[in-house]
Design a protein around this motif. Structure first.
Motif, PDB file in Angstrom:
ATOM      1  N   LEU A 171       0.839  -1.192   0.000  1.00 26.36           N
ATOM      2  CA  LEU A 171       0.000   0.000   0.000  1.00 26.36           C
ATOM      3  C   LEU A 171       0.880   1.250   0.000  1.00 26.36           C
ATOM      4  CD1 LEU A 171      -2.759  -1.025   2.573  1.00 26.36           C
ATOM      5  CD2 LEU A 171      -2.829  -1.164   0.080  1.00 26.36           C
ATOM      6  N   PRO A 172       0.368   2.370  -0.536  1.00 25.90           N
ATOM      7  CA  PRO A 172       1.138   3.611  -0.489  1.00 25.90           C
ATOM      8  C   PRO A 172       1.562   3.921   0.946  1.00 25.90           C
ATOM      9  CG  PRO A 172      -0.809   3.865  -1.865  1.00 25.90           C
ATOM     10  CD  PRO A 172      -0.942   2.529  -1.200  1.00 25.90           C
ATOM     11  N   HIS A 173       2.768   4.400   1.106  1.00 25.29           N
ATOM     12  CA  HIS A 173       3.339   4.790   2.401  1.00 25.29           C
ATOM     13  C   HIS A 173       3.753   3.611   3.260  1.00 25.29           C
ATOM     14  CE1 HIS A 173       1.819   8.638   1.156  1.00 25.29           C
ATOM     15  NE2 HIS A 173       0.558   8.258   1.288  1.00 25.29           N
ATOM     16  N   ALA A 174       3.715   2.381   2.705  1.00 20.98           N
ATOM     17  CA  ALA A 174       4.147   1.219   3.496  1.00 20.98           C
ATOM     18  C   ALA A 174       5.591   1.389   3.957  1.00 20.98           C
ATOM     19  CB  ALA A 174       4.000  -0.062   2.677  1.00 20.98           C
ATOM     20  N   LEU A 175       6.475   1.760   3.035  1.00 18.04           N
ATOM     21  CA  LEU A 175       7.878   1.932   3.424  1.00 18.04           C
ATOM     22  C   LEU A 175       8.064   3.123   4.354  1.00 18.04           C
ATOM     23  CD1 LEU A 175      10.098   1.034   0.332  1.00 18.04           C
ATOM     24  CD2 LEU A 175       9.195  -0.412   2.144  1.00 18.04           C
ATOM     25  N   SER A 176       7.229   4.132   4.226  1.00 20.76           N
ATOM     26  CA  SER A 176       7.329   5.289   5.138  1.00 20.76           C
ATOM     27  C   SER A 176       7.096   4.858   6.578  1.00 20.76           C
ATOM     28  CB  SER A 176       6.314   6.367   4.746  1.00 20.76           C
ATOM     29  OG  SER A 176       6.609   6.903   3.476  1.00 20.76           O
ATOM     30  N   HIS A 177       6.075   4.022   6.789  1.00 18.94           N
ATOM     31  CA  HIS A 177       5.787   3.532   8.133  1.00 18.94           C
ATOM     32  C   HIS A 177       6.934   2.670   8.652  1.00 18.94           C
ATOM     33  CE1 HIS A 177       1.784   5.142   8.100  1.00 18.94           C
ATOM     34  NE2 HIS A 177       1.383   4.383   7.088  1.00 18.94           N
ATOM     35  N   LEU A 178       7.437   1.763   7.814  1.00 16.41           N
ATOM     36  CA  LEU A 178       8.537   0.900   8.239  1.00 16.41           C
ATOM     37  C   LEU A 178       9.814   1.708   8.457  1.00 16.41           C
ATOM     38  CD1 LEU A 178       7.890  -2.139   5.876  1.00 16.41           C
ATOM     39  CD2 LEU A 178       7.594  -2.101   8.360  1.00 16.41           C
ATOM     40  N   ARG A 179      10.061   2.682   7.593  1.00 11.33           N
ATOM     41  CA  ARG A 179      11.260   3.518   7.706  1.00 11.33           C
ATOM     42  C   ARG A 179      11.278   4.254   9.041  1.00 11.33           C
ATOM     43  NH1 ARG A 179      10.315   6.254   3.517  1.00 11.33           N
ATOM     44  NH2 ARG A 179      11.581   5.032   2.042  1.00 11.33           N
ATOM     45  N   ARG A 180      10.158   4.827   9.387  1.00 10.34           N
ATOM     46  CA  ARG A 180      10.078   5.561  10.652  1.00 10.34           C
ATOM     47  C   ARG A 180      10.373   4.649  11.842  1.00 10.34           C
ATOM     48  NH1 ARG A 180       5.449   7.546   9.871  1.00 10.34           N
ATOM     49  NH2 ARG A 180       4.216   5.955  10.944  1.00 10.34           N
ATOM     50  N   GLU A 181       9.869   3.417  11.777  1.00 11.61           N
ATOM     51  CA  GLU A 181      10.030   2.501  12.908  1.00 11.61           C
ATOM     52  C   GLU A 181      11.464   1.987  13.022  1.00 11.61           C
ATOM     53  OE1 GLU A 181       8.124   0.763  16.253  1.00 11.61           O
ATOM     54  OE2 GLU A 181       7.492   2.301  14.817  1.00 11.61           O
ATOM     55  N   VAL A 182      12.070   1.593  11.918  1.00 17.07           N
ATOM     56  CA  VAL A 182      13.433   1.039  12.016  1.00 17.07           C
ATOM     57  C   VAL A 182      14.444   2.134  12.339  1.00 17.07           C
ATOM     58  CG1 VAL A 182      12.894  -0.869  10.475  1.00 17.07           C
ATOM     59  CG2 VAL A 182      13.927   1.206   9.525  1.00 17.07           C
ATOM     60  N   GLN A 183      14.169   3.367  11.931  1.00 16.74           N
ATOM     61  CA  GLN A 183      15.081   4.449  12.283  1.00 16.74           C
ATOM     62  C   GLN A 183      14.966   4.818  13.760  1.00 16.74           C
ATOM     63  OE1 GLN A 183      14.047   7.448   9.351  1.00 16.74           O
ATOM     64  NE2 GLN A 183      15.566   6.673   7.888  1.00 16.74           N
ATOM     65  N   ALA A 184      13.760   4.684  14.311  1.00 22.50           N
ATOM     66  CA  ALA A 184      13.567   4.967  15.733  1.00 22.50           C
ATOM     67  C   ALA A 184      14.069   3.822  16.611  1.00 22.50           C
ATOM     68  CB  ALA A 184      12.087   5.228  16.016  1.00 22.50           C
ATOM     69  N   HIS A 185      14.086   2.591  16.063  1.00 20.81           N
ATOM     70  CA  HIS A 185      14.467   1.415  16.851  1.00 20.81           C
ATOM     71  C   HIS A 185      15.443   0.554  16.041  1.00 20.81           C
ATOM     72  CE1 HIS A 185      11.310   2.331  19.786  1.00 20.81           C
ATOM     73  NE2 HIS A 185      10.537   2.598  18.749  1.00 20.81           N
ATOM     74  N   PRO A 186      16.654   1.037  15.835  1.00 22.63           N
ATOM     75  CA  PRO A 186      17.608   0.301  14.984  1.00 22.63           C
ATOM     76  C   PRO A 186      18.088  -1.006  15.577  1.00 22.63           C
ATOM     77  CG  PRO A 186      18.685   2.150  16.066  1.00 22.63           C
ATOM     78  CD  PRO A 186      17.217   2.297  16.357  1.00 22.63           C
ATOM     79  N   GLU A 187      17.750  -1.266  16.840  1.00 25.26           N
ATOM     80  CA  GLU A 187      18.213  -2.492  17.478  1.00 25.26           C
ATOM     81  C   GLU A 187      17.371  -3.711  17.120  1.00 25.26           C
ATOM     82  OE1 GLU A 187      14.888  -1.034  20.030  1.00 25.26           O
ATOM     83  OE2 GLU A 187      16.539  -0.125  18.901  1.00 25.26           O
ATOM     84  N   VAL A 188      16.179  -3.503  16.521  1.00 28.51           N
ATOM     85  CA  VAL A 188      15.267  -4.635  16.320  1.00 28.51           C
ATOM     86  C   VAL A 188      15.694  -5.502  15.145  1.00 28.51           C
ATOM     87  CG1 VAL A 188      13.327  -3.386  17.341  1.00 28.51           C
ATOM     88  CG2 VAL A 188      13.648  -3.366  14.856  1.00 28.51           C
ATOM     89  N   GLY A 189      15.339  -6.790  15.230  1.00 30.25           N
ATOM     90  CA  GLY A 189      15.607  -7.711  14.132  1.00 30.25           C
ATOM     91  C   GLY A 189      14.500  -7.740  13.106  1.00 30.25           C
ATOM     92  N   MET A 190      13.274  -7.363  13.515  1.00 31.88           N
ATOM     93  CA  MET A 190      12.140  -7.391  12.592  1.00 31.88           C
ATOM     94  C   MET A 190      11.082  -6.399  13.051  1.00 31.88           C
ATOM     95  SD  MET A 190       9.748 -10.645  11.384  1.00 31.88           S
ATOM     96  CE  MET A 190       9.372 -11.178  13.060  1.00 31.88           C
ATOM     97  N   VAL A 191      10.506  -5.700  12.099  1.00 30.91           N
ATOM     98  CA  VAL A 191       9.334  -4.850  12.310  1.00 30.91           C
ATOM     99  C   VAL A 191       8.269  -5.320  11.338  1.00 30.91           C
ATOM    100  CG1 VAL A 191       8.383  -2.523  12.131  1.00 30.91           C
ATOM    101  CG2 VAL A 191      10.686  -2.846  13.041  1.00 30.91           C
ATOM    102  N   PHE A 192       7.029  -5.455  11.818  1.00 29.67           N
ATOM    103  CA  PHE A 192       5.970  -5.919  10.915  1.00 29.67           C
ATOM    104  C   PHE A 192       4.676  -5.175  11.209  1.00 29.67           C
ATOM    105  CE2 PHE A 192       6.147  -8.669  14.596  1.00 29.67           C
ATOM    106  CZ  PHE A 192       4.831  -8.835  14.980  1.00 29.67           C
ATOM    107  N   GLY A 193       3.844  -5.066  10.161  1.00 29.86           N
ATOM    108  CA  GLY A 193       2.591  -4.334  10.276  1.00 29.86           C
ATOM    109  C   GLY A 193       1.400  -5.173   9.867  1.00 29.86           C
ATOM    110  N   GLN A 194       0.313  -4.489   9.499  1.00 30.60           N
ATOM    111  CA  GLN A 194      -0.972  -5.124   9.209  1.00 30.60           C
ATOM    112  C   GLN A 194      -1.145  -5.382   7.711  1.00 30.60           C
ATOM    113  OE1 GLN A 194      -3.408  -5.996  11.343  1.00 30.60           O
ATOM    114  NE2 GLN A 194      -2.362  -5.275  13.177  1.00 30.60           N
ATOM    115  N   HIS A 195      -2.142  -6.195   7.388  1.00 33.38           N
ATOM    116  CA  HIS A 195      -2.521  -6.414   6.001  1.00 33.38           C
ATOM    117  C   HIS A 195      -4.025  -6.637   5.939  1.00 33.38           C
ATOM    118  CE1 HIS A 195      -2.656 -10.593   7.375  1.00 33.38           C
ATOM    119  NE2 HIS A 195      -3.404 -10.866   6.307  1.00 33.38           N
TER     120      HIS A 195
END
Length: 333
Positions: A118-142
């Motif tokens: 969906l549009p802005h999918a990478l924007s949401h993931l980008r914001r999360e991984v930049q705020a929490h660079p220590e995580v091994g995985m970030v996942f959202g909804q579908h």
């Protein structure tokens, strides 16, 4: 920062798997990897959904698993913006593993060729991984859309806790993870790979191992549209018959699974059998549906408390009877 995890994990052991090369210069934040096999009618939509994302910090790769249709032709329309690789048919796991080796992103996203970001999918993931660079995985909804146009949304994700708790809740289906919604840090694949002897459900051991061994985060943003077309359902039913027990054995191999996690085998197996019972019911395989319901109860008796599953079991007798006399079970039950 480097990931904190065990020195040896249990998934990266299939023949021919090689760890990702950590010395490769990471040019991109994300690699969107699209495995494709005879999905020329869908893959263009998947590619466009990736290319329309904002930012210039991602690459798109299509890994063609020996397609015999027009997949190559469709991908060639985007050759200036997409990296295309082809090999003889090896299966979904081997195709994803090759994508891992070819990708240059710090986080990898596996987008099925018949789905769409969906549009802005990478924007949401980008914001999360930049705020929490220590995580091994970030996942959202579908959400999923069937051929009749009916839209079905997934469960909202709970806030994640400790790794063992996340592992248990994932196995108990308190939340799910769908390919295309998960950004997995590249370092994870230095120790975890997709099991190439499994042809369906091969992502489940990878997600489970990542949850168990690495810090992870979930976001309640919808990132993906799943195309639940009839061909996908038929393919999944055929593969489920062949691989369900393999997935359970792979996940709970005592040689590789940490001892404290082995106690969840019955929980997962019972849940898996219930899920299979539901899949066979929906596809009209009513005797098989009942067989797997009984197997779920034999594995963990408290599955009898699942009133929806019990009702489905009883209703399957009616539907099977209607089908035998030539009536449509969908409209007469």
């Amino acid at each position: 920062p480097p990931l904190k995890g065990p020195s040896q994990l249990w998934v990266n052991r299939q023949r021919g798997a090689s760890p990702s090369n950590s010395a490769v210069q990471k040019t991109f934040l994300f690699s969107v990897i699209i495995p494709a096999y005879n999905y020329g009618r869908f893959v263009g939509r998947a590619i466009k959904s990736a290319l329309q994302q904002s930012g210039d910090d991602f690459e798109v790769l299509v890994i063609d698993d020996g397609s015999t249709d027009n997949t190559r032709e469709v991908v060639s329309r985007y050759e200036d913006r997409v990296s295309y690789f082809h090999h003889e048919n090896r299966g979904q796991s081997a195709t994803r593993n090759r994508g891992i080796d070819l990708a240059h992103g710090r986080y990898l996203i596996f987008l099925d060729a018949d789905d769409a970001l969906l549009p802005h999918a990478l924007s949401h993931l980008r914001r999360e991984v930049q705020a929490h660079p220590e995580v091994g995985m970030v996942f959202g909804q579908h959400f999923a859309v069937c051929e009749e146009g009916i839209r079905v949304s997934g469960k909202l994700h709970p806030e994640l806790g400790e790794p063992m708790e996340n592992f248990r809740d994932f196995l108990d289906r308190k939340f799910g993870i769908c390919n295309g919604t998960a950004a997995v840090r590249r370092d994870v694949f230095d120790v975890i790979r997709f099991p190439e002897h499994i042809r369906n459900g091969e992502d489940l051991p990878v997600f489970a191992a990542t949850l168990l061994h690495f810090p992870c985060r979930s976001i309640n943003e919808t990132l993906l549209e799943v195309n639940a077309h009839d061909g996908r359902v038929r393919r999944n039913i055929e593969a489920i018959r062949e691989t369900a027990e393999q997935v359970i054995d792979e996940l709970f191999d005592p040689e590789h699974m940490p001892q404290p996690a082995l106690r969840y085998r019955k929980l997962f197996a019972a849940r898996k059998y219930l899920s299979m019972a539901r899949s066979f019911y929906r596809s009209g395989h009513y005797a098989e549906s009942r067989s797997y319901f009984r197997k779920a109860v034999a594995t963990q008796w408290r599955r009898l408390l699942n009133t929806t599953a019990v009702a489905r079991y009883l209703k399957s007798f009616i539907r099977q009877g209607l089908a035998k006399v030539g009536l449509d079970p969908q409209t007469h039950s």
